[in-house]
Design an enzyme around this catalytic site. Structure first.
Site, mmCIF file in Angstrom:
data_model
loop_
_atom_site.group_PDB
_atom_site.id
_atom_site.type_symbol
_atom_site.label_atom_id
_atom_site.label_comp_id
_atom_site.label_asym_id
_atom_site.label_seq_id
_atom_site.Cartn_x
_atom_site.Cartn_y
_atom_site.Cartn_z
ATOM 1 N N GLU A 82 23.621 36.566 23.434
ATOM 2 C CA GLU A 82 24.891 36.398 24.625
ATOM 3 C C GLU A 82 25.986 36.668 24.153
ATOM 4 O O GLU A 82 26.510 36.177 23.113
ATOM 5 C CB GLU A 82 24.813 35.032 25.523
ATOM 6 C CG GLU A 82 25.782 34.969 26.474
ATOM 7 C CD GLU A 82 25.753 33.765 27.210
ATOM 8 O OE1 GLU A 82 26.199 33.870 28.595
ATOM 9 O OE2 GLU A 82 25.014 32.836 26.838
ATOM 10 N N ASP A 134 33.378 38.624 16.460
ATOM 11 C CA ASP A 134 33.489 39.682 17.459
ATOM 12 C C ASP A 134 32.322 40.628 17.669
ATOM 13 O O ASP A 134 31.971 41.324 16.519
ATOM 14 C CB ASP A 134 34.750 40.657 17.026
ATOM 15 C CG ASP A 134 35.101 41.654 17.917
ATOM 16 O OD1 ASP A 134 34.181 41.975 19.008
ATOM 17 O OD2 ASP A 134 35.782 42.514 17.574
ATOM 18 N N ASP A 177 35.709 39.299 30.232
ATOM 19 C CA ASP A 177 37.015 39.278 30.604
ATOM 20 C C ASP A 177 37.242 40.596 31.399
ATOM 21 O O ASP A 177 36.981 41.684 30.889
ATOM 22 C CB ASP A 177 38.049 39.347 29.536
ATOM 23 C CG ASP A 177 39.561 38.891 29.726
ATOM 24 O OD1 ASP A 177 39.754 39.528 30.844
ATOM 25 O OD2 ASP A 177 40.066 38.141 29.032
ATOM 26 N N LYS A 181 44.453 44.467 34.768
ATOM 27 C CA LYS A 181 45.604 45.890 34.792
ATOM 28 C C LYS A 181 44.978 47.127 34.038
ATOM 29 O O LYS A 181 44.213 47.136 33.213
ATOM 30 C CB LYS A 181 46.803 45.359 33.650
ATOM 31 C CG LYS A 181 47.770 44.058 34.610
ATOM 32 C CD LYS A 181 48.934 43.774 33.496
ATOM 33 C CE LYS A 181 49.702 42.610 34.307
ATOM 34 N NZ LYS A 181 50.846 42.395 33.549
ATOM 35 N N ARG A 263 30.718 28.196 36.018
ATOM 36 C CA ARG A 263 32.044 27.902 36.702
ATOM 37 C C ARG A 263 32.850 29.181 36.732
ATOM 38 O O ARG A 263 33.668 29.395 37.709
ATOM 39 C CB ARG A 263 33.108 27.094 35.779
ATOM 40 C CG ARG A 263 32.995 27.340 34.235
ATOM 41 C CD ARG A 263 33.679 26.604 33.434
ATOM 42 N NE ARG A 263 33.796 26.916 31.906
ATOM 43 C CZ ARG A 263 34.911 27.382 31.353
ATOM 44 N NH1 ARG A 263 35.858 27.709 32.134
ATOM 45 N NH2 ARG A 263 34.852 27.649 30.027
ATOM 46 N N GLU A 265 31.218 32.019 37.856
ATOM 47 C CA GLU A 265 30.790 32.735 39.101
ATOM 48 C C GLU A 265 31.218 32.015 40.253
ATOM 49 O O GLU A 265 31.289 32.464 41.016
ATOM 50 C CB GLU A 265 29.442 32.802 38.878
ATOM 51 C CG GLU A 265 28.472 33.233 40.268
ATOM 52 C CD GLU A 265 27.099 33.717 40.153
ATOM 53 O OE1 GLU A 265 26.621 34.119 40.823
ATOM 54 O OE2 GLU A 265 26.519 33.299 39.275
#
Length: 348
Positions: A82, A134, A177, A181, A263, A265
Site C-alpha cells: 500500500e 518514499d 494527495d 492546482k 475517512r 473517502e
C-alpha cells in the site's frame, strides 16, 4: 535530517546528493510524534517497521540495500503493497481480512508511520510492516526490481549476476494527495514514471488498484494507465463518466470490495465528489524493453490536441462546507440571472 522545500528534497546541497532537486509527491508536515507515539515507537516500533539502511535524503533507502522480504515477514506469502496508508485504516482492514497475506506499506510521514503502528497493535495483526520511505525511490530497491540502481549496474556489467527480484501480488494506491492546482500536478504520484516503478515489482498478472475522489486526478490516472506499455487497464471504454475531460473513455472499475470506507473517502462523499476506482493488470512486456511514455496531457498538447482536463481554473470544493457554499453560490448566481432576465423582459 532533510526537508522538502517546495516539493524538492533538500539535504546536503551539493552535486553529491542524488536526490537534490527531485520532485516528491509528499510534503513534510510537522514531524513531532508527541509523547504518546514517541513511547509507542520506542517500545513497539521495531516489531512493525521495516528496518533499512538510510539513503541520502529524507525517507530514502540506500541505493545498494538488499532486503529479504521473506525474512522480514518470517514466511513466504503473497505481498500487498500500500502506497500512502495514511493512518492505516485500509491497511489493517486488509490485514484482518487476509491473514494469509503479507502487507507492506510505504509512508514518508513519521506521524503517519506511528499511527499505523498504533492501529496494527490495536488490530492485533502480525502480517503488517510499515516502511518510512518514499515509494517512488524505495520500491525498486526494496523489491530488487530491474529498476533498482544496483540491478541496473549489475545488469549492465554482468547480466548473469543479476539477482532474482521479489514481486508483490498487488499494489494499492487509494486516495493519494490530488495536488489540485495545475502547477502542482507534477507532484501527483501517479505518473508514467511511477507506473513503470509499480510494474517493475509486479509479476505478470499482478494487480495495481487505485481510487480517487478528485475527478481531474481520476482522468489523469486513467490516461496514464491507458498509455502505460506495462499495464492492461480494465474497463477501458466501459463505464464512461459524462463529466470526463480526459483523453480516453471509461476505464472506471466497480468499487473494490476489499476497500474499507476510510475517512478520506467519507470526506469526498460528504463534499459531493464521486469516487473512481481503477484496476490495472501487469502484462508481460519486459520492464526495460520500453521507454517511459511522456505525460499523456503534455504529449497531446504538443500534438495540438486540446485536453479540457489540463486547462486548470475551477477546483472542486475540498469539504462539505465548501460543497454547500459552492451550491449556494451557484443557486444565487442562477437567481440573479433569472431576476435580470425578468427585469430585461419588463423593460422591453
Amino acid at each position: 535530517m532533510t526537508q522538502a522545500v517546495h516539493g524538492k528534497e533538500e539535504g546536503n546541497l551539493t552535486q553529491d546528493n542524488p536526490h537534490y532537486g527531485r520532485i516528491t509527491s509528499f510534503s513534510l508536515r510537522g514531524s513531532r510524534l508527541g509523547d504518546k507515539y514517541e513511547k509507542l515507537m520506542q517500545e513497539r516500533g521495531s516489531e512493525f517497521t521495516l528496518q533499512v539502511p538510510a539513503g541520502f535524503a529524507h525517507a530514502t533507502i540506500a541505493p545498494g540495500a538488499r532486503i529479504d522480504l521473506q525474512e522480514v515477514f518470517g514466511r513466504n506469502a503473497p505481498i500487498v503493497v500500500e502506497v500512502g496508508p495514511g493512518s492505516g485504516e485500509q491497511l489493517m482492514h486488509g490485514a484482518r481480512m487476509h491473514p494469509e497475506w503479507n502487507f507492506l506499506a510505504f509512508e514518508a510521514w513519521a506521524p503517519g508511520v506511528a499511527r499505523c503502528v498504533h492501529h496494527a497493535i490495536q488490530a492485533d495483526v502480525q502480517n503488517v510492516r510499515i516502511a518510512q520511505l518514499d515509494a517512488a525511490q524505495a520500491l525498486p530497491i526494496v523489491f530488487g526490481s530491474p529498476l533498482a540502481p544496483a540491478a541496473l549496474q549489475t545488469a549492465a556489467n554482468d547480466p548473469e549476476k543479476a539477482g532474482e527480484p521479489q514481486f508483490a501480488a498487488e499494489v494499492w494506491t487509494f486516495f493519494p494527495d490530488p495536488w489540485r492546482k495545475k502547477k502542482h500536478r507534477k507532484r501527483r504520484i501517479v505518473s508514467p514514471a511511477f507506473a513503470q516503478i509499480v510494474a517493475s515489482i509486479l509479476a505478470p498478472g499482478g494487480i495495481w488498484r487505485l481510487a480517487t475522489d478528485w475527478a481531474n486526478y481520476a482522468w489523469q490516472m486513467r490516461d496514464v494507465l491507458a498509455q502505460s506499455p506495462w499495464f492492461d487497464l480494465q474497463y477501458l471504454g466501459k463505464n464512461p463518466d459524462a463529466a470526463d475531460e480526459g483523453l480516453y473513455v471509461g476505464g472506471f472499475a466497480p468499487r473494490f470490495a476489499g476497500r474499507a470506507l476510510t475517512r478520506f473517502e467519507e470526506r469526498g462523499i460528504e463534499a459531493g465528489r464521486p469516487v473512481h476506482d481503477f484496476v490495472a493488470v501487469r502484462n508481460e512486456v519486459p520492464i526495460l524493453s520500453q521507454a517511459v511514455p511522456e505525460d499523456p496531457w503534455l504529449a497531446a498538447k504538443a500534438q495540438g490536441i486540446e485536453v479540457l482536463a489540463d486547462r486548470g481554473g475551477e477546483r472542486a470544493p475540498s469539504s462539505r462546507r465548501g460543497f454547500l457554499k459552492a451550491q449556494a453560490a451557484t443557486a444565487e448566481h442562477k437567481a440573479d440571472q433569472s431576476s435580470q432576465g425578468t427585469a430585461d423582459g419588463a423593460a422591453s
